[in-house]
Design a protein around this motif. Structure first.
Motif, PDB file in Angstrom:
ATOM      1  N   VAL A 182       0.855  -1.188   0.000  1.00 22.93           N
ATOM      2  CA  VAL A 182       0.000   0.000   0.000  1.00 22.93           C
ATOM      3  C   VAL A 182       0.888   1.234   0.000  1.00 22.93           C
ATOM      4  CG1 VAL A 182      -1.574   1.410   1.370  1.00 22.93           C
ATOM      5  CG2 VAL A 182      -2.030  -1.017   1.065  1.00 22.93           C
ATOM      6  N   MET A 183       0.609   2.155  -0.921  1.00 18.62           N
ATOM      7  CA  MET A 183       1.320   3.433  -0.991  1.00 18.62           C
ATOM      8  C   MET A 183       0.333   4.548  -0.696  1.00 18.62           C
ATOM      9  SD  MET A 183       3.654   2.665  -4.359  1.00 18.62           S
ATOM     10  CE  MET A 183       2.398   1.607  -5.079  1.00 18.62           C
ATOM     11  N   LEU A 184       0.688   5.398   0.256  1.00 18.33           N
ATOM     12  CA  LEU A 184      -0.215   6.447   0.726  1.00 18.33           C
ATOM     13  C   LEU A 184       0.456   7.805   0.581  1.00 18.33           C
ATOM     14  CD1 LEU A 184      -2.884   7.200   2.267  1.00 18.33           C
ATOM     15  CD2 LEU A 184      -1.552   6.968   4.369  1.00 18.33           C
ATOM     16  N   THR A 185      -0.286   8.775   0.046  1.00 12.98           N
ATOM     17  CA  THR A 185       0.197  10.150  -0.082  1.00 12.98           C
ATOM     18  C   THR A 185      -0.897  11.106   0.339  1.00 12.98           C
ATOM     19  OG1 THR A 185       1.652   9.570  -1.940  1.00 12.98           O
ATOM     20  CG2 THR A 185       1.126  11.886  -1.653  1.00 12.98           C
ATOM     21  N   GLY A 200       4.177   7.494   2.354  1.00  9.79           N
ATOM     22  CA  GLY A 200       4.964   6.316   2.696  1.00  9.79           C
ATOM     23  C   GLY A 200       4.335   5.079   2.100  1.00  9.79           C
ATOM     24  N   SER A 201       4.992   3.960   2.273  1.00  4.51           N
ATOM     25  CA  SER A 201       4.484   2.696   1.762  1.00  4.51           C
ATOM     26  C   SER A 201       4.743   1.599   2.781  1.00  4.51           C
ATOM     27  CB  SER A 201       5.142   2.335   0.425  1.00  4.51           C
ATOM     28  OG  SER A 201       6.539   2.125   0.590  1.00  4.51           O
ATOM     29  N   ILE A 202       3.970   0.543   2.678  1.00  2.00           N
ATOM     30  CA  ILE A 202       4.096  -0.581   3.599  1.00  2.00           C
ATOM     31  C   ILE A 202       3.817  -1.869   2.830  1.00  2.00           C
ATOM     32  CG2 ILE A 202       1.691  -0.426   4.364  1.00  2.00           C
ATOM     33  CD1 ILE A 202       2.656  -1.226   7.162  1.00  2.00           C
ATOM     34  N   ARG A 203       4.581  -2.918   3.131  1.00  2.00           N
ATOM     35  CA  ARG A 203       4.420  -4.199   2.435  1.00  2.00           C
ATOM     36  C   ARG A 203       4.344  -5.323   3.455  1.00  2.00           C
ATOM     37  NH1 ARG A 203       8.316  -6.393  -2.359  1.00  2.00           N
ATOM     38  NH2 ARG A 203       7.146  -4.795  -3.503  1.00  2.00           N
ATOM     39  N   SER A 234      -1.852  -0.790  10.593  1.00  2.00           N
ATOM     40  CA  SER A 234      -0.430  -0.470  10.671  1.00  2.00           C
ATOM     41  C   SER A 234      -0.165   0.971  10.254  1.00  2.00           C
ATOM     42  CB  SER A 234       0.378  -1.425   9.779  1.00  2.00           C
ATOM     43  OG  SER A 234       0.273  -2.749  10.235  1.00  2.00           O
ATOM     44  N   LEU A 235      -0.804   1.397   9.167  1.00  2.00           N
ATOM     45  CA  LEU A 235      -0.635   2.772   8.718  1.00  2.00           C
ATOM     46  C   LEU A 235      -1.159   3.760   9.759  1.00  2.00           C
ATOM     47  CD1 LEU A 235      -1.651   2.437   4.971  1.00  2.00           C
ATOM     48  CD2 LEU A 235       0.591   3.090   5.827  1.00  2.00           C
ATOM     49  N   ASP A 236      -2.271   3.408  10.373  1.00  2.00           N
ATOM     50  CA  ASP A 236      -2.857   4.282  11.384  1.00  2.00           C
ATOM     51  C   ASP A 236      -1.935   4.427  12.586  1.00  2.00           C
ATOM     52  OD1 ASP A 236      -5.023   5.848  12.534  1.00  2.00           O
ATOM     53  OD2 ASP A 236      -5.366   4.143  13.857  1.00  2.00           O
ATOM     54  N   TYR A 239       2.052   5.777  10.929  1.00  2.00           N
ATOM     55  CA  TYR A 239       2.119   7.104  10.335  1.00  2.00           C
ATOM     56  C   TYR A 239       1.297   8.127  11.110  1.00  2.00           C
ATOM     57  CZ  TYR A 239       4.456   4.984   6.353  1.00  2.00           C
ATOM     58  OH  TYR A 239       5.354   4.318   5.560  1.00  2.00           O
ATOM     59  N   PHE A 240      -0.005   7.879  11.267  1.00  2.00           N
ATOM     60  CA  PHE A 240      -0.857   8.869  11.911  1.00  2.00           C
ATOM     61  C   PHE A 240      -0.630   8.918  13.417  1.00  2.00           C
ATOM     62  CE2 PHE A 240      -3.119   7.586   8.024  1.00  2.00           C
ATOM     63  CZ  PHE A 240      -3.169   8.812   7.396  1.00  2.00           C
ATOM     64  N   GLY A 241      -0.447   7.741  14.037  1.00  2.00           N
ATOM     65  CA  GLY A 241      -0.223   7.718  15.477  1.00  2.00           C
ATOM     66  C   GLY A 241       1.058   8.420  15.864  1.00  2.00           C
ATOM     67  N   LYS A 242       2.166   8.095  15.190  1.00  2.00           N
ATOM     68  CA  LYS A 242       3.447   8.726  15.492  1.00  2.00           C
ATOM     69  C   LYS A 242       3.453  10.208  15.140  1.00  2.00           C
ATOM     70  CE  LYS A 242       5.745   5.279  17.192  1.00  2.00           C
ATOM     71  NZ  LYS A 242       6.229   5.312  18.601  1.00  2.00           N
ATOM     72  N   THR A 243       2.808  10.563  14.020  1.00  2.00           N
ATOM     73  CA  THR A 243       2.737  11.974  13.637  1.00  2.00           C
ATOM     74  C   THR A 243       1.957  12.769  14.667  1.00  2.00           C
ATOM     75  OG1 THR A 243       2.828  11.400  11.284  1.00  2.00           O
ATOM     76  CG2 THR A 243       1.990  13.582  11.846  1.00  2.00           C
TER      77      THR A 243
END
Length: 264
Positions: A182-185, A200-203, A234-236, A239-243
């Protein structure tokens, strides 16, 4: 090659195409490996015969042409291009219809339609192990000019690539190996939310042995749905949690600023 792949894993998805082009010029002898192993943001083309859009990727490309899952024709036309067998093509057509329904109606527990306004494509081809490979793609454009705009995004894209290797059937049991990327922008630029950029992206990978009594599509669909749930979580968190944690640390809410720190 190892250093190149390590670099590409750290490049934001929006800069992947530029970085990959530079690496191809530096390492022409590894061009085949780079193109097959590096996932790029998905592009879209319209199939004029069916009037539907389809997604471009390495899995439906031959030379400079791309095969449409709707008409099964290459754009631009290409002679002697590879085609799936009649049986696999029938499964591919059914998969595209089912995945389009999943794309338009999939919701979470809060009835949020994640892929509303998005585009999906499914491609299948035979492999050398008497099985086949299926690639499920979803592209959601949430930018200011996109069909799936939501909220205050200036630019936004969700590109999901699910590749499933389906092994040969043995006593009604089949081995499925799923690799998902998944690639997110996300980019905002307005007065209410300010300027912000996150990409970012995650595999992830998973393998399962399942009975084929319910059919390949049912098995693959369950695996993709489970994997997408894990990837979103994982993205939540990453990326969002740490941000959110960093922003609250650097710019704490006003009520916390007014509180007195304990004496040391």
């Amino acid at each position: 090659m190892e250093a190149a792949m390590g670099l590409m894993r750290r490049i934001p998805p929006k800069h992947t195409e530029t970085a990959l082009s530079a690496l191809l010029s530096l390492l022409p002898e590894h061009s085949s490996d780079l193109l097959s192993q590096v996932d790029q943001p998905l592009q879209v083309l319209c199939d004029m015969e069916s009037g539907k859009e389809f997604i471009l990727c390495e899995y439906n490309r031959d030379a400079d042409s791309y095969r449409s899952p709707w008409s099964n024709k290459y754009h631009p036309p290409l002679e002697d291009a590879p085609q799936p067998s009649l049986e696999l093509r029938k499964l591919e057509v059914e998969a595209n219809e089912v995945f389009a329904i999943y794309r338009d109606h999939f919701t979470d527990q809060n009835t949020v339609r994640y892929y509303e306004g998005g585009i999906s494509s499914v491609y299948m081809w035979e492999d050398e192990n008497e099985g086949f490979v299926a690639c499920f793609l979803i592209k959601k454009d949430g930018s200011k000019t996109g069909h799936g705009r939501r909220g205050y995004l200036q630019e936004g894209a969700w590109d999901a690539i699910h590749v499933i290797e389906v092994g040969p059937e043995e006593e009604e049991i089949v081995q499925y190996c799923l690799t998902s990327t998944v690639m997110l922008t996300l980019t905002t630029d307005n007065e209410s939310s300010g300027s912000f950029n996150l990409s970012g992206s995650i595999r992830r990978q998973m393998s399962m042995k399942l009975s084929v009594s319910e059919g390949h599509l049912c098995n693959m669909g369950k695996m993709i749905e489970e994997m997408e749930g894990k990837l979103r979580n994982s993205l939540d968190q990453v990326y969002f949690g740490k941000t959110n944690e960093m922003v609250c640390t650097l710019r704490p809410p006003a009520e916390l600023v007014q509180m007195k720190l304990p004496d040391t």
